[in-house]
Design an enzyme around this catalytic site. Structure first.
Site, PDB file in Angstrom:
ATOM      1  N   ASP A   1       0.857  -1.180   0.000  1.00 28.74           N
ATOM      2  CA  ASP A   1       0.000   0.000   0.000  1.00 28.74           C
ATOM      3  C   ASP A   1       0.897   1.236   0.000  1.00 28.74           C
ATOM      4  OD1 ASP A   1      -2.972   0.825   0.529  1.00 28.74           O
ATOM      5  OD2 ASP A   1      -1.790   2.074   1.880  1.00 28.74           O
TER       6      ASP A   1
ATOM      7  N   ASN B   1      -2.413  12.802  -4.123  1.00 29.60           N
ATOM      8  CA  ASN B   1      -3.471  13.305  -5.012  1.00 29.60           C
ATOM      9  C   ASN B   1      -3.881  14.725  -4.628  1.00 29.60           C
ATOM     10  OD1 ASN B   1      -3.790  11.176  -6.820  1.00 29.60           O
ATOM     11  ND2 ASN B   1      -5.276  10.126  -5.541  1.00 29.60           N
TER      12      ASN B   1
ATOM     13  N   HIS C   1      -4.776  14.258  -9.522  1.00 31.04           N
ATOM     14  CA  HIS C   1      -4.852  12.849  -9.911  1.00 31.04           C
ATOM     15  C   HIS C   1      -3.811  12.488 -10.968  1.00 31.04           C
ATOM     16  CE1 HIS C   1      -8.178  11.751  -7.373  1.00 31.04           C
ATOM     17  NE2 HIS C   1      -8.770  12.888  -7.699  1.00 31.04           N
TER      18      HIS C   1
ATOM     19  N   ASP D   1      -1.349   9.418 -10.728  1.00 27.77           N
ATOM     20  CA  ASP D   1      -1.196   8.442 -11.814  1.00 27.77           C
ATOM     21  C   ASP D   1       0.275   8.196 -12.142  1.00 27.77           C
ATOM     22  OD1 ASP D   1      -3.956   8.407 -11.878  1.00 27.77           O
ATOM     23  OD2 ASP D   1      -4.131   9.458 -13.802  1.00 27.77           O
TER      24      ASP D   1
ATOM     25  N   GLU E   1      -4.541   2.405  -4.495  1.00 31.45           N
ATOM     26  CA  GLU E   1      -3.095   2.439  -4.267  1.00 31.45           C
ATOM     27  C   GLU E   1      -2.615   1.139  -3.646  1.00 31.45           C
ATOM     28  OE1 GLU E   1      -4.891   4.032  -0.438  1.00 31.45           O
ATOM     29  OE2 GLU E   1      -5.351   4.229  -2.545  1.00 31.45           O
TER      30      GLU E   1
END
Length: 194
Positions: free
Chosen positions: A64, A72, A77, A81, A107
């Site tokens: 994680d 973010n 975003h 990404d 994630e």
């Protein structure tokens, strides 16, 4: 002569259809952002691995990204990404033939290490964790770093994949509670920090 031509034409159609079907299956089973498997692809690929690898130790790794929401929030975003796709490249670079990696959530990642007892998996994952912390991301400030927490569990004989992932996830959350950027493994008393 015309029968042969029709047969050859049909054979070409069958081959083309098979190629299209394989491409659609690959698309269905992959995460488009990272190129890793998705949950469905992970399930299918591990079933085949379990059938072939009877008796070999399998380690299930839950990963994680630490504080992904803040990434973010800070970089949008698109920045998130970039982090996800870069992390996937690092994971892929560390896997050997027969290992499996998937993005199972926003994630969250799962890695299945084939023919790897937990203590061997721990060493590999620690290397992976340190490498991720040193990655520099395109478009991000030079001092920006990403860390991940990992949990490792052994797949027990007769156990389902998602049960083993659930145990690895519990170990992962113990690593997060201990301060993040750590690798914890079921049965090993080797918690490490950066």
């Amino acid at each position: 002569m015309s029968v042969l031509g029709v047969a050859m034409g049909l054979a070409l159609v069958v081959v083309a259809c098979a190629d299209v079907i394989l491409a659609l299956k690959a698309e269905r089973d992959s995460d488009p952002m990272t190129g890793l498997l998705n949950r469905r692809g992970l399930q299918g690929k591990t079933q085949r691995l379990f059938a072939k690898g009877v008796g070999k130790p399998l380690s299930i790794v839950a990963c994680d990204i630490d504080r992904f929401k803040s990434i973010n929030d800070s970089f949008g975003h698109a920045g998130g990404d970039v982090v996800l796709s870069s992390l996937a490249r690092v994971i892929k670079s560390k896997l050997k033939a027969g290992d499996i990696a998937a993005r199972t959530g926003g994630e969250e990642f799962v890695i299945v290490l084939n023919d790897a007892p937990v203590d061997d998996a721990f060493g590999l994952v620690e290397t992976l964790r340190r490498e991720i912390a040193n990655v520099r991301f395109a478009g991000m400030p030079g001092d920006f770093a990403v860390t991940c927490s990992f949990g490792i569990a052994k797949l027990h004989a007769g156990e389902g994949l998602w049960d083993a992932i659930g145990r690895a996830d519990k170990v992962l959350y113990a690593a997060k509670r201990a301060g993040r950027n750590r690798t914890f493994a079921e049965g090993l008393q080797l918690p490490h920090a950066a």
